[in-house]
Motif scaffolding. Structure first.
Motif, PDB file in Angstrom:
ATOM      1  N   ARG B  12       0.846  -1.206   0.000  1.00  8.11           N
ATOM      2  CA  ARG B  12       0.000   0.000   0.000  1.00  8.11           C
ATOM      3  C   ARG B  12       0.880   1.254   0.000  1.00  8.11           C
ATOM      4  NH1 ARG B  12      -2.810   0.381   5.288  1.00  8.11           N
ATOM      5  NH2 ARG B  12      -0.764   1.200   5.808  1.00  8.11           N
ATOM      6  N   ASP B  13       1.926   1.259   0.841  1.00  7.61           N
ATOM      7  CA  ASP B  13       2.808   2.423   0.895  1.00  7.61           C
ATOM      8  C   ASP B  13       3.518   2.644  -0.443  1.00  7.61           C
ATOM      9  OD1 ASP B  13       2.022   2.771   3.463  1.00  7.61           O
ATOM     10  OD2 ASP B  13       3.846   1.962   4.379  1.00  7.61           O
ATOM     11  N   VAL B  14       3.940   1.545  -1.067  1.00 10.41           N
ATOM     12  CA  VAL B  14       4.600   1.650  -2.372  1.00 10.41           C
ATOM     13  C   VAL B  14       3.652   2.275  -3.388  1.00 10.41           C
ATOM     14  CG1 VAL B  14       5.311   0.226  -4.356  1.00 10.41           C
ATOM     15  CG2 VAL B  14       6.341  -0.159  -2.113  1.00 10.41           C
ATOM     16  N   LEU B  15       2.397   1.815  -3.389  1.00 14.61           N
ATOM     17  CA  LEU B  15       1.429   2.334  -4.365  1.00 14.61           C
ATOM     18  C   LEU B  15       1.070   3.793  -4.080  1.00 14.61           C
ATOM     19  CD1 LEU B  15      -0.871  -0.816  -4.669  1.00 14.61           C
ATOM     20  CD2 LEU B  15       0.803   0.018  -6.341  1.00 14.61           C
ATOM     21  N   VAL B  16       0.996   4.141  -2.818  1.00 12.62           N
ATOM     22  CA  VAL B  16       0.715   5.532  -2.445  1.00 12.62           C
ATOM     23  C   VAL B  16       1.810   6.446  -3.015  1.00 12.62           C
ATOM     24  CG1 VAL B  16       0.733   7.125  -0.486  1.00 12.62           C
ATOM     25  CG2 VAL B  16      -0.717   5.089  -0.423  1.00 12.62           C
ATOM     26  N   ASP B  17       3.067   6.002  -2.878  1.00  9.99           N
ATOM     27  CA  ASP B  17       4.182   6.806  -3.393  1.00  9.99           C
ATOM     28  C   ASP B  17       4.211   6.816  -4.920  1.00  9.99           C
ATOM     29  OD1 ASP B  17       4.979   7.477  -0.887  1.00  9.99           O
ATOM     30  OD2 ASP B  17       6.573   5.980  -0.749  1.00  9.99           O
ATOM     31  N   ALA B  18       4.033   5.652  -5.520  1.00 12.26           N
ATOM     32  CA  ALA B  18       4.192   5.553  -6.979  1.00 12.26           C
ATOM     33  C   ALA B  18       3.055   6.241  -7.716  1.00 12.26           C
ATOM     34  CB  ALA B  18       4.264   4.080  -7.403  1.00 12.26           C
ATOM     35  N   LEU B  19       1.849   6.197  -7.157  1.00 15.15           N
ATOM     36  CA  LEU B  19       0.693   6.690  -7.893  1.00 15.15           C
ATOM     37  C   LEU B  19       0.112   7.971  -7.298  1.00 15.15           C
ATOM     38  CD1 LEU B  19      -1.060   3.220  -8.447  1.00 15.15           C
ATOM     39  CD2 LEU B  19       0.455   4.444 -10.009  1.00 15.15           C
ATOM     40  N   GLY B  20       0.771   8.486  -6.248  1.00 13.95           N
ATOM     41  CA  GLY B  20       0.287   9.728  -5.653  1.00 13.95           C
ATOM     42  C   GLY B  20      -1.103   9.591  -5.062  1.00 13.95           C
ATOM     43  N   LEU B  21      -1.322   8.532  -4.265  1.00 10.12           N
ATOM     44  CA  LEU B  21      -2.653   8.245  -3.714  1.00 10.12           C
ATOM     45  C   LEU B  21      -2.711   8.588  -2.232  1.00 10.12           C
ATOM     46  CD1 LEU B  21      -2.940   4.647  -5.207  1.00 10.12           C
ATOM     47  CD2 LEU B  21      -4.066   6.687  -6.116  1.00 10.12           C
ATOM     48  N   GLU B  22      -3.940   8.585  -1.711  1.00  5.05           N
ATOM     49  CA  GLU B  22      -4.139   8.619  -0.265  1.00  5.05           C
ATOM     50  C   GLU B  22      -4.200   7.170   0.218  1.00  5.05           C
ATOM     51  OE1 GLU B  22      -4.193  11.397   1.457  1.00  5.05           O
ATOM     52  OE2 GLU B  22      -4.111  12.665  -0.322  1.00  5.05           O
ATOM     53  N   ASP B  23      -3.800   6.964   1.490  1.00  2.00           N
ATOM     54  CA  ASP B  23      -3.788   5.605   2.047  1.00  2.00           C
ATOM     55  C   ASP B  23      -5.107   4.870   1.834  1.00  2.00           C
ATOM     56  OD1 ASP B  23      -1.277   5.991   2.877  1.00  2.00           O
ATOM     57  OD2 ASP B  23      -1.653   5.749   5.032  1.00  2.00           O
ATOM     58  N   ASP B  24      -6.208   5.597   2.072  1.00  3.13           N
ATOM     59  CA  ASP B  24      -7.501   4.893   2.072  1.00  3.13           C
ATOM     60  C   ASP B  24      -8.022   4.606   0.666  1.00  3.13           C
ATOM     61  OD1 ASP B  24      -8.193   7.401   1.285  1.00  3.13           O
ATOM     62  OD2 ASP B  24      -9.512   7.848   2.977  1.00  3.13           O
ATOM     63  N   GLU B  25      -7.325   5.077  -0.337  1.00  2.00           N
ATOM     64  CA  GLU B  25      -7.750   4.737  -1.704  1.00  2.00           C
ATOM     65  C   GLU B  25      -7.343   3.325  -2.077  1.00  2.00           C
ATOM     66  OE1 GLU B  25      -7.529   8.017  -4.817  1.00  2.00           O
ATOM     67  OE2 GLU B  25      -6.119   8.765  -3.322  1.00  2.00           O
ATOM     68  N   VAL B  26      -6.343   2.799  -1.376  1.00  2.00           N
ATOM     69  CA  VAL B  26      -5.828   1.475  -1.719  1.00  2.00           C
ATOM     70  C   VAL B  26      -6.604   0.420  -0.932  1.00  2.00           C
ATOM     71  CG1 VAL B  26      -3.790  -0.008  -1.771  1.00  2.00           C
ATOM     72  CG2 VAL B  26      -3.535   2.463  -2.086  1.00  2.00           C
ATOM     73  N   THR B  27      -7.182  -0.534  -1.659  1.00  2.00           N
ATOM     74  CA  THR B  27      -7.836  -1.678  -1.022  1.00  2.00           C
ATOM     75  C   THR B  27      -7.307  -2.927  -1.707  1.00  2.00           C
ATOM     76  OG1 THR B  27      -9.651  -1.714  -2.621  1.00  2.00           O
ATOM     77  CG2 THR B  27      -9.962  -0.346  -0.650  1.00  2.00           C
TER      78      THR B  27
END
Lengths: 170, 128
Positions: B12-27
Motif C-alpha cells: 500500500r505504501d509503495v502504491l501511495v508513493d508511486a501513484l500519488g494516492l491517499e492511504d484509504d484509496e488502496v484496497t
C-alpha cells in the motif's frame, strides 16, 4: 534555439552519479516573461535540466545504446528560486537501471541553497524505433562536448572523437 | 517471512508513493489501472519500488506480463479470451484471480486482473 538546459558536466562517475552546471542569464528570453519584472528560472526547465543530467548519466551507463526518454517525475519539490546570475548545480544519482528503463534521484542547488530535489524515471526505447529515427542521443551529448568541457577534463584534441570520449568517461 | 498484513501495508505504501494516492484509496480488491489510475509507465515505477522495499529482483514480465492475449495471438475470439488463452493467462499470471475472470472472459477486462491483491500474492510466494 536548441533544447539544452545544461551548460556542461562537471562530474560523471559512470553508473553512479553526475553533476552538471546551468548558468542562469538575463539574456535568456523566457526569463523576461517568467515573470515580467521578477525573472526566475522556470521550475519546468529546472526539471528538464535535471532530467538531461540524469538521462545522460543513465544513457552513458549503457554506452548510449538506448534512447533514454523521460517518462515520469514521481516526486519533485521546490524550496527556493534561481534568478539571473545564479549558477545551478544539478546532481543526479543512479538508483535503478535495467533493460526497460531506469530511475535517478536529483537535486538542484545554488551554492548552499537547495532549489529542488526529487526523483525522475526514464524508459529505454530502441534506437531502431521508426518514431525516434531523428533522435540521436549520442550526438546530443557529443556534438556539444557537454561531457568534455569540464575543468578537470578539457576539450580533447581533434583526434578524440565521440567514441573515445565515451571510453574516457567510462 | 513477513505476514500477509505486513506485505499488504508495505505494498500500500509503495502504491501511495508511486501513484500519488491517499492511504484509504488502496484496497486489496482495487484494480491498478481502473481504480488507482496507473498508466503503463507506473508499472515500471512500481517494480522499482517493490524491488527496493522487499530487497528482491523482479525480472521483466514476471509481475506484470506484457502483450497478454494480443488480437493476433489466436487466443481471442469475438472480443473474448478463448479457453486456451485462459490457460495461458493462468501460466503467465499465477497470482491473478483467473477463475473470476473466466466467468466472463472479455478481453477488455484483462487489465482488471492487475490488482493490489495480485501484487501481494506474488510477493508472498516470492518471499516464502
Amino acid at each position: 534555439m536548441r533544447w539544452y538546459w545544461i551548460d556542461r558536466f562537471i562530474e560523471l562517475e559512470s553508473g553512479s552519479h553526475a553533476r552538471a552546471v546551468k548558468n542562469v542569464s538575463l539574456a535568456e528570453e523566457h526569463l523576461h516573461d517568467h515573470f515580467p519584472g521578477f525573472p526566475v528560472m522556470p521550475a519546468s526547465l529546472i526539471i528538464e535540466g535535471l532530467a538531461q543530467t540524469g538521462g545522460i548519466l543513465l544513457g552513458e551507463a549503457r554506452n548510449f545504446r538506448d534512447n533514454v526518454i523521460l517518462a515520469k517525475v514521481p516526486r519533485m519539490e521546490f524550496h527556493d528560486v534561481a534568478v539571473p546570475g545564479d549558477q545551478l548545480i544539478y546532481s543526479a544519482q543512479l538508483q535503478d537501471i535495467r533493460e526497460e528503463g531506469g530511475s535517478v534521484t536529483v537535486q538542484a542547488d545554488v551554492g548552499d541553497r537547495r532549489i529542488a530535489d526529487g526523483e525522475i524515471m526514464f524508459v529505454h526505447l530502441s534506437t531502431d524505433d521508426p518514431q525516434l529515427s531523428r533522435i540521436n542521443q549520442r550526438a546530443f551529448v557529443f556534438q556539444t562536448n557537454l561531457l568534455d568541457r569540464s575543468a578537470d577534463n578539457p576539450v580533447p584534441d581533434a583526434a578524440g572523437g565521440p567514441a573515445s570520449a565515451a571510453e574516457k568517461q567510462s | 517471512m513477513p505476514s500477509s498484513e505486513e506485505i499488504y501495508a508495505r505494498v500500500r505504501d509503495v502504491l501511495v508513493d508511486a501513484l500519488g494516492l491517499e492511504d484509504d484509496e488502496v484496497t486489496p480488491e482495487a484494480t491498478l489501472i481502473g481504480d488507482l489510475g496507473a498508466e503503463s509507465i507506473d508499472f515500471l515505477d512500481i517494480v522499482f519500488r517493490l524491488e527496493k522495499e522487499f530487497d528482491i529482483k523482479i525480472p521483466r514480465g514476471e509481475l506484470f506480463p506484457e502483450n497478454l492475449a494480443a488480437a493476433d495471438s489466436g487466443l481471442v475470439e469475438d472480443g473474448k479470451v478463448t479457453p486456451e488463452g485462459i490457460e495461458q493467462l493462468r501460466e503467465k499470471m499465477p497470482h491473478a484471480d483467473i477463475d473470476r475472470f473466466a466467468q466472463d472472459p472479455q478481453v477488455s477486462a484483462i487489465p482488471d486482473l492487475f490488482t493490489v491483491d495480485m501484487i501481494c500474492r506474488f510477493l508472498a510466494s516470492r518471499l516464502s
